[in-house]
Write an enzyme that holds these catalytic residues in place. Sequence first.
Site: not given
Length: 196
Positions: A176, A47, A150
């Site tokens: 997630d 990210h 996730e």
Amino acid sequence: MHKINFLKDKLESGKVVVGTWSVIPSPVVADILSSAGMDFIVIDAEHGPVTYETAQNMVMACENNGCSPLFRVGRNDDNLVLRALEIGSHGVIIPQIESFEEAKRASSSMRYFPTGNRGYSPFTRAGSYSPVKEHTNISNSRVLSTIIVEGQTGMDNFHRILEVENIDIIYLGPYDLSQSLGCPGDIENPKVLALI
């Protein structure tokens, strides 16, 4: 891989550890955080906008302060994992693991033969820039391997994922997971908490 992995040594001796994530691509930030007493810093390339060149400088800043740098790659990709380890990261975090096969691939990419298929070049920071006979054995024993499970599919396959060898940490990704359950960002939602 350097001979010392501060975080793995602490975890193996049962010590409590404290760390943080950094999406800020800055060796100065890594130096400040590690100087503040963090046991580990996750350099986030999933990210965050960090490049490998900047990440290597962040790794060195962490090590100077006795802090283990971990590198979160953007996906389960052998080359991304290889490059993260070659700059000297003490461990790699691989996101979005949903199956036994994906977890096995992740584990294998973090280790050399005979337990993995990591590509080998001694002419890297991890290899001390020269052929060192014991490098592969040292690295295999010292790397901290982490996967993030996730999403609903990963949770459905969780017991199979647990069967994969040479994974040190399995992290559950609540955000997630919340998204896969139809309540994005609501990690306190009863559906999320029940599944975790």
